[in-house]
Design a protein around this motif. Structure first.
Motif, mmCIF file in Angstrom:
data_model
loop_
_atom_site.group_PDB
_atom_site.id
_atom_site.type_symbol
_atom_site.label_atom_id
_atom_site.label_comp_id
_atom_site.label_asym_id
_atom_site.label_seq_id
_atom_site.Cartn_x
_atom_site.Cartn_y
_atom_site.Cartn_z
ATOM 1 N N PRO A 31 7.059 -8.083 -7.562
ATOM 2 C CA PRO A 31 6.286 -9.175 -7.851
ATOM 3 C C PRO A 31 4.781 -9.183 -7.145
ATOM 4 O O PRO A 31 4.026 -10.117 -7.377
ATOM 5 N N ILE A 32 4.803 -8.189 -6.332
ATOM 6 C CA ILE A 32 3.407 -7.956 -5.605
ATOM 7 C C ILE A 32 2.737 -6.704 -5.882
ATOM 8 O O ILE A 32 3.138 -5.581 -6.172
ATOM 9 N N PRO A 33 1.117 -6.936 -5.903
ATOM 10 C CA PRO A 33 0.298 -5.768 -6.180
ATOM 11 C C PRO A 33 0.735 -4.532 -5.397
ATOM 12 O O PRO A 33 0.826 -4.763 -4.110
ATOM 13 N N ILE A 34 0.688 -3.227 -6.039
ATOM 14 C CA ILE A 34 0.820 -1.951 -5.438
ATOM 15 C C ILE A 34 -0.405 -1.170 -5.488
ATOM 16 O O ILE A 34 -0.869 -1.037 -6.409
ATOM 17 N N TYR A 35 -1.127 -1.033 -4.395
ATOM 18 C CA TYR A 35 -2.393 -0.212 -4.159
ATOM 19 C C TYR A 35 -1.935 1.213 -3.693
ATOM 20 O O TYR A 35 -1.314 1.426 -2.574
ATOM 21 N N VAL A 36 -2.643 2.275 -4.225
ATOM 22 C CA VAL A 36 -2.225 3.848 -4.079
ATOM 23 C C VAL A 36 -3.599 4.531 -4.016
ATOM 24 O O VAL A 36 -4.734 4.173 -4.707
ATOM 25 N N VAL A 37 -3.399 5.600 -3.358
ATOM 26 C CA VAL A 37 -4.233 6.956 -3.416
ATOM 27 C C VAL A 37 -3.243 8.115 -3.931
ATOM 28 O O VAL A 37 -2.098 7.982 -3.677
ATOM 29 N N MET B 18 -7.297 3.738 3.727
ATOM 30 C CA MET B 18 -6.063 4.564 3.536
ATOM 31 C C MET B 18 -6.446 5.875 2.824
ATOM 32 O O MET B 18 -7.145 6.138 1.892
ATOM 33 N N ILE B 19 -5.671 7.028 3.587
ATOM 34 C CA ILE B 19 -5.987 8.421 3.061
ATOM 35 C C ILE B 19 -4.766 9.106 3.167
ATOM 36 O O ILE B 19 -3.838 9.053 3.798
ATOM 37 N N HIS B 20 -4.606 10.173 2.195
ATOM 38 C CA HIS B 20 -3.608 10.964 2.081
ATOM 39 C C HIS B 20 -4.050 12.483 2.737
ATOM 40 O O HIS B 20 -4.572 13.294 2.107
ATOM 41 N N LEU C 81 1.026 -1.232 0.008
ATOM 42 C CA LEU C 81 -0.001 0.036 -0.089
ATOM 43 C C LEU C 81 0.985 1.147 0.221
ATOM 44 O O LEU C 81 1.794 1.303 1.012
ATOM 45 N N HIS C 82 0.486 2.303 -0.791
ATOM 46 C CA HIS C 82 1.235 3.373 -0.921
ATOM 47 C C HIS C 82 0.363 4.638 -0.417
ATOM 48 O O HIS C 82 -0.652 4.790 -1.260
ATOM 49 N N ALA C 83 0.644 5.532 0.531
ATOM 50 C CA ALA C 83 -0.496 6.335 0.978
ATOM 51 C C ALA C 83 -0.294 7.830 0.170
ATOM 52 O O ALA C 83 -0.770 8.762 1.117
ATOM 53 N N GLY C 84 0.121 7.685 -1.050
ATOM 54 C CA GLY C 84 0.006 9.190 -1.616
ATOM 55 C C GLY C 84 1.354 10.039 -1.918
ATOM 56 O O GLY C 84 2.332 9.535 -0.964
ATOM 57 N N ASP C 85 1.293 10.852 -2.646
ATOM 58 C CA ASP C 85 2.539 11.467 -3.022
ATOM 59 C C ASP C 85 3.471 10.550 -3.640
ATOM 60 O O ASP C 85 4.893 10.574 -3.190
ATOM 61 N N SER D 22 -2.407 6.519 7.012
ATOM 62 C CA SER D 22 -2.248 7.920 6.336
ATOM 63 C C SER D 22 -0.853 8.278 5.867
ATOM 64 O O SER D 22 0.230 7.781 6.563
ATOM 65 N N GLY D 23 -0.955 9.104 5.074
ATOM 66 C CA GLY D 23 0.643 9.701 4.461
ATOM 67 C C GLY D 23 0.337 11.253 4.833
ATOM 68 O O GLY D 23 -0.037 11.795 5.809
ATOM 69 N N HIS D 24 1.170 12.165 4.031
ATOM 70 C CA HIS D 24 1.077 13.438 3.986
ATOM 71 C C HIS D 24 1.873 14.230 4.898
ATOM 72 O O HIS D 24 2.828 15.108 5.007
ATOM 73 N N TYR D 25 1.817 13.632 6.254
ATOM 74 C CA TYR D 25 2.581 13.999 7.492
ATOM 75 C C TYR D 25 3.942 13.199 7.434
ATOM 76 O O TYR D 25 4.005 12.346 7.815
ATOM 77 N N HIS D 26 5.097 14.014 6.822
ATOM 78 C CA HIS D 26 6.261 13.205 6.541
ATOM 79 C C HIS D 26 6.796 12.576 7.813
ATOM 80 O O HIS D 26 7.650 11.406 7.817
#
Length: 319
Positions: A74-80, A156-158, A47-51, A186-190
């Motif tokens: 080799p593994i699926p990546i899901y993103v927002v 999952m949210i950015h 999972l990738h939480a954005g940016d 969550s992402g965004h907050y580094h």
């Protein structure tokens, strides 16, 4: 089921002004290490939480270099989508961005409406929320309903989700979130906040995979990913990246130190002026006005002094 979480990769072709290394090469090495961690940990989904990108339209040559790495997973990546992935922070522009290209090519998978991921009879409800200007206005972006037939719900949210307030506005506190999700990423907050738990929900933000500023907290932070294992219970651990060099080796604080020195000199000057009389003002211009009035200084002298102050501030970058 095991899930790996990363966020805020900020893919770009140039090196940020505060970095002293080759940012592009460093990030490629980090993404390769993430792939190795995922294989070692037997991860089922990433999972990738954005940016993902630092801007919505990086050069195709830059995208191609990172495409080689990401397409080798080799593994699926899901993103927002994060704010840097979009034009004008508008999710409607996603199809015109490089993130949109990677999604349409099948290298990345976009999360919007809830989907169900299954592994060994365990069902995970996965939903996502892209960044927009209203994402942190009332907490509703974090509210989801959990379907009855799933074991866990992960949202999952950015957004600027925080464990404690750092700003005047534009954020959501964990303690203010009402949701049926078992996990919120969550992402965004580094800087991230690791793992927190509130009202039965686990909140996870491993922090940005890259360090873009020379803030002392960033210098002391080691980039990491989160590993979430779902079984009879939810277990979260973090893996620090060994390819990430110590902050002091790749971040330059000289510009920040120079700015702090200028601020200190200005504060010292202001204090000296204040000690000479009863002043209610704190800006150099206001102090000069009062000194000129108290000492009956000629208007032309005052005007010239103000002119020189403005020239000095312009030269120092507005400090």
């Amino acid at each position: 089921m095991k899930v790996l979480v990363m966020s805020d990769t900020h893919i770009r072709g140039t090196t940020p002004s505060r970095r002293t290394d080759n940012f592009k090469k460093t990030l490629i090495n980090k993404l390769q290490e993430v792939k190795e961690i995922a294989q070692e940990e037997k991860i089922d989904f990433i999972l990738h939480a954005g940016d993902v990108f630092d801007r919505p339209n990086p050069a195709p040559s830059v995208v191609n270099d990172f495409l080689k790495v990401l397409s080798s997973y080799p593994i699926p990546i899901y993103v927002v989508a994060g704010n840097h992935d979009l034009y004008g922070h508008n999710p409607d522009t996603l199809s015109r961005t490089m993130l949109g290209v990677l999604i349409n090519s099948g290298v990345l998978n976009l999360i919007e409406e809830p989907i169900t991921l299954t592994k060994d009879k365990l069902k995970l409800q996965l939903s996502g929320k892209h960044f927009d200007y209203n994402v942190d206005t009332d907490g509703s972006a974090y509210m989801i309903n959990k379907e009855q037939e799933v074991d866990y719900a992960l949202h999952m949210i950015h957004g600027m989700l925080l464990d404690r307030p750092f700003f005047d506005q534009g954020y959501t506190l964990i303690e203010d979130v009402t949701t049926e999700a078992d996990i919120i990423i969550s992402g965004h907050y580094h800087l991230g906040f690791g793992e927190q738990e509130f009202n039965g929900t686990k909140f996870v933000n491993p922090g940005s995979l890259v360090r873009m500023s020379a803030d002392i907290k960033e210098i002391n932070r080691q980039p990491q990913v989160a590993i979430i294992e779902l079984d009879s219970e939810i277990m979260v651990k973090f893996r620090k990246l060994t390819s990430a060099k110590p902050g002091g080796d790749v971040l330059d604080r000289s510009a920040l130190e120079a700015a702090k020195f200028r601020e200190k000199k200005l504060a010292d000057f202001t204090q000296t002026i204040k000690a000479a009389g009863e002043f209610k003002y704190f800006s150099v211009e206001q102090i000069l006005e009062q000194v000129a009035s108290n000492e009956q200084i000629d208007d032309n002298v005052k005007k010239e002094a103000l002119n020189r102050i403005s020239q000095a501030q312009e030269k120092l970058g507005g400090e």
